[in-house]
Scaffold this active site. Sequence first.
Site, PDB file in Angstrom:
ATOM      1  N   ARG A  52       5.382   6.735  28.110  1.00  0.00           N
ATOM      2  CA  ARG A  52       5.640   5.489  28.468  1.00  0.00           C
ATOM      3  C   ARG A  52       4.997   4.475  27.521  1.00  0.00           C
ATOM      4  O   ARG A  52       4.375   4.945  26.598  1.00  0.00           O
ATOM      5  CB  ARG A  52       5.168   5.309  29.843  1.00  0.00           C
ATOM      6  CG  ARG A  52       4.052   5.838  30.442  1.00  0.00           C
ATOM      7  CD  ARG A  52       2.646   5.474  29.634  1.00  0.00           C
ATOM      8  NE  ARG A  52       2.538   3.991  29.962  1.00  0.00           N
ATOM      9  CZ  ARG A  52       1.570   3.265  29.059  1.00  0.00           C
ATOM     10  NH1 ARG A  52       0.995   3.894  28.228  1.00  0.00           N
ATOM     11  NH2 ARG A  52       1.738   1.900  29.299  1.00  0.00           N
ATOM     12  N   GLY A  53       5.304   3.282  28.020  1.00  0.00           N
ATOM     13  CA  GLY A  53       5.118   2.246  26.926  1.00  0.00           C
ATOM     14  C   GLY A  53       6.105   1.998  26.036  1.00  0.00           C
ATOM     15  O   GLY A  53       6.776   2.878  25.340  1.00  0.00           O
ATOM     16  N   ALA A  54       6.317   0.751  25.676  1.00  0.00           N
ATOM     17  CA  ALA A  54       7.744   0.395  24.976  1.00  0.00           C
ATOM     18  C   ALA A  54       7.966   1.088  23.686  1.00  0.00           C
ATOM     19  O   ALA A  54       8.782   1.590  23.341  1.00  0.00           O
ATOM     20  CB  ALA A  54       7.763  -1.355  24.826  1.00  0.00           C
ATOM     21  N   GLN A 209      -1.825   2.115  35.065  1.00  0.00           N
ATOM     22  CA  GLN A 209      -2.010   2.333  33.915  1.00  0.00           C
ATOM     23  C   GLN A 209      -3.388   1.641  33.199  1.00  0.00           C
ATOM     24  O   GLN A 209      -3.957   2.100  32.220  1.00  0.00           O
ATOM     25  CB  GLN A 209      -0.765   1.802  33.065  1.00  0.00           C
ATOM     26  CG  GLN A 209       0.612   2.659  33.215  1.00  0.00           C
ATOM     27  CD  GLN A 209       1.458   1.979  34.367  1.00  0.00           C
ATOM     28  OE1 GLN A 209       0.723   1.231  35.201  1.00  0.00           O
ATOM     29  NE2 GLN A 209       2.622   2.050  34.087  1.00  0.00           N
ATOM     30  N   ASP A 250       7.807  -5.769  26.973  1.00  0.00           N
ATOM     31  CA  ASP A 250       8.615  -4.393  26.951  1.00  0.00           C
ATOM     32  C   ASP A 250       9.956  -5.035  26.457  1.00  0.00           C
ATOM     33  O   ASP A 250      11.067  -4.458  25.774  1.00  0.00           O
ATOM     34  CB  ASP A 250       8.914  -3.767  28.287  1.00  0.00           C
ATOM     35  CG  ASP A 250       7.812  -3.317  28.966  1.00  0.00           C
ATOM     36  OD1 ASP A 250       7.682  -2.200  28.448  1.00  0.00           O
ATOM     37  OD2 ASP A 250       6.844  -4.047  29.463  1.00  0.00           O
ATOM     38  N   LYS A 261       4.630  -5.398  32.476  1.00  0.00           N
ATOM     39  CA  LYS A 261       4.434  -4.844  33.526  1.00  0.00           C
ATOM     40  C   LYS A 261       4.409  -5.886  34.737  1.00  0.00           C
ATOM     41  O   LYS A 261       3.918  -6.924  34.469  1.00  0.00           O
ATOM     42  CB  LYS A 261       3.017  -4.035  33.335  1.00  0.00           C
ATOM     43  CG  LYS A 261       2.596  -3.320  34.557  1.00  0.00           C
ATOM     44  CD  LYS A 261       3.909  -2.204  34.900  1.00  0.00           C
ATOM     45  CE  LYS A 261       4.286  -1.262  33.905  1.00  0.00           C
ATOM     46  NZ  LYS A 261       5.351  -0.548  34.537  1.00  0.00           N
TER      47      LYS A 261
END
Length: 377
Positions: A52-54, A209, A250, A261
């Site tokens: 995950r994470g852009a 997160q 993102d 987020k």
Amino acid sequence: MNIDGKAYRTIWLDEADRLHVIDQHVLPHRFETATITSFSALCDAIRNMLVRGAGLIGATAGYGMWLAACEAPAKDTEAFDTFMSDAATALKRTRPTASNLAWAVDRQLAAMTRGSSPEEKRHIAKVTAQAIADEDAEACKRIGEHGKTLLEALAAKKANGAPVNILTHCNAGWLAFVDYGSALSPVYAAHNAGLPVHVWVDETRPRNQGASLTAWELSRHGVPHALIADNAGGHLMQHGQVDIVIVGADRVTRRGDAANKIGTYLKALAAHDNGVPFYVALPSSTFDFSLDDGVAEIPIEERGAAEVRIMSGKTPDGSVLDVQICPDETPARNWAFDVTPNRLITGLISERGVCQATQEGIDSLYPESAGTARHDS
Ligand code: MRU
């Protein structure tokens, strides 16, 4: 980044062309890697947030197109292209908000047009996937250098070598990219250069997160930090305990509206009210120059209610358990991102430098982007 003396990226190909990732489901309680062996497994890994994470989503999508190319018809170029077009559509649907995903998929499709056979195209897809990953790491490293100058300026104003207090939301560290991270890259660069820094880590409900990933990263790197409840930031800002907010993104529009987020917008409001500088760090691949008004136009992912209703954690005996935190009959809604309008953002930190979160500011770093419409959302 180093884990127990070994350098890791979040995604890599081994000598036998097997694709490995760090398993982000089991952190912070265990460090494990996973192997992704098929295109459909890779789509699942993005969808269920094994990765995950852009930036990492973008890099994973790049490798996903290579895996799809390995599974595509090998003899007929037209059938190969149709297969890849379907794969691109499927991949783009896995997570809708991060710009990097569609950016990487479109870059792969464009690159493969240079090949005239399935074999050539497959080779191009592998080279391009590796280039996307390498460029992500390089961009994040540069973000760190640009962001460090902001932290140095703040440190110069502090008395007696007191640390610069940075508040961050969610995880935009190296786990969210291929290496270094975006929001945390300046923190690592400053810490490595001997600047005293301290990070307030928002827990970042519902998936936490911040608590599970950002706190883990900072601990491993020896950066002083403290975990805070999501709602504590405003109080800390009112009492002069936050010198700067740095968050990731993102998707960022042409005029500098930033999706990040869920909860980021509230931090930006509090920062604005308290005169605390609020920066958004992002690599170029996170811009979406086809959009302008982020609140109206950026698609916001809504995830399953279970992420809000159920929390996971370690019990005293060391096992990891899921527990329900609401009545059995209580429904929940789960928007994963919100949009911070550019008027609340002090500046953007990209690998090209620091600019204002306005169309003019972005144009000053990205003159080639004026008037471009890049991809479908
Ligand atoms: O849902 P996630 O974990 O993929 O969300 C991404 C994030 O971690 C944050 O929004 C982050 O600040 C931007 S990604 C670099």
